[in-house]
Scaffold this motif. Structure first.
Motif, mmCIF file in Angstrom:
data_model
loop_
_atom_site.group_PDB
_atom_site.id
_atom_site.type_symbol
_atom_site.label_atom_id
_atom_site.label_comp_id
_atom_site.label_asym_id
_atom_site.label_seq_id
_atom_site.Cartn_x
_atom_site.Cartn_y
_atom_site.Cartn_z
ATOM 1 N N TYR A 119 -13.399 -13.272 36.763
ATOM 2 C CA TYR A 119 -12.638 -12.180 36.155
ATOM 3 C C TYR A 119 -11.579 -11.663 37.118
ATOM 4 O O TYR A 119 -10.427 -11.452 36.733
ATOM 5 C CB TYR A 119 -13.578 -11.044 35.744
ATOM 6 N N ARG A 150 -17.332 -15.623 30.259
ATOM 7 C CA ARG A 150 -15.966 -15.537 30.768
ATOM 8 C C ARG A 150 -15.283 -16.875 30.552
ATOM 9 O O ARG A 150 -15.897 -17.927 30.703
ATOM 10 C CB ARG A 150 -15.970 -15.181 32.252
ATOM 11 N N LYS A 195 -12.991 -12.446 28.071
ATOM 12 C CA LYS A 195 -14.339 -12.030 28.445
ATOM 13 C C LYS A 195 -15.009 -11.564 27.154
ATOM 14 O O LYS A 195 -14.538 -10.631 26.511
ATOM 15 C CB LYS A 195 -14.241 -10.890 29.461
#
Length: 107
Positions: A27, A3, A50
């Motif tokens: 996220y 991420r 991501k």
């Protein structure tokens, strides 16, 4: 999965410390930023917020990073971390299972 922040990282200072999009990779946080890039296809993986770890490793290899050496270094860090935690793990294990009869599982 890897991420990435949705804003360029800058060393934290008193003025930018609150810019969570540049300092955290969560996220749930970054998906709210307009700069978040959803990886809906493999093509999006190249610049998505991501990405698959394999994509990141490929990108790093292109820049000259030796993947095998990187994996080795990661494994060494994991082993050293577990070794450093071992006394605490043993204490917890003994605390929770000191009088247990039968199979003992500690997760």
């Amino acid at each position: 999965m890897a991420r990435f922040c949705t804003e360029e990282y800058a060393m934290p200072t008193s003025t930018n410390f609150g810019n969570l999009y540049a300092h955290l990779t969560n996220y749930s946080l970054n998906k709210e930023n307009n700069a978040y890039i959803h990886s809906l296809s493999l093509r999006d993986q190249i610049r998505g917020s991501k990405r698959l770890l394999s994509t990141v490793f490929h990108q790093m290899e292109v820049k000259g990073v030796k993947k095998q050496q990187l994996w080795h270094d990661i494994k060494i860090i994991i082993v050293k971390t577990v070794i450093a935690m071992l006394p605490e793990i043993i204490l917890n294990y003994e605390h929770y299972f000191y009088d247990t009869i039968g199979p003992e599982c500690f997760q």
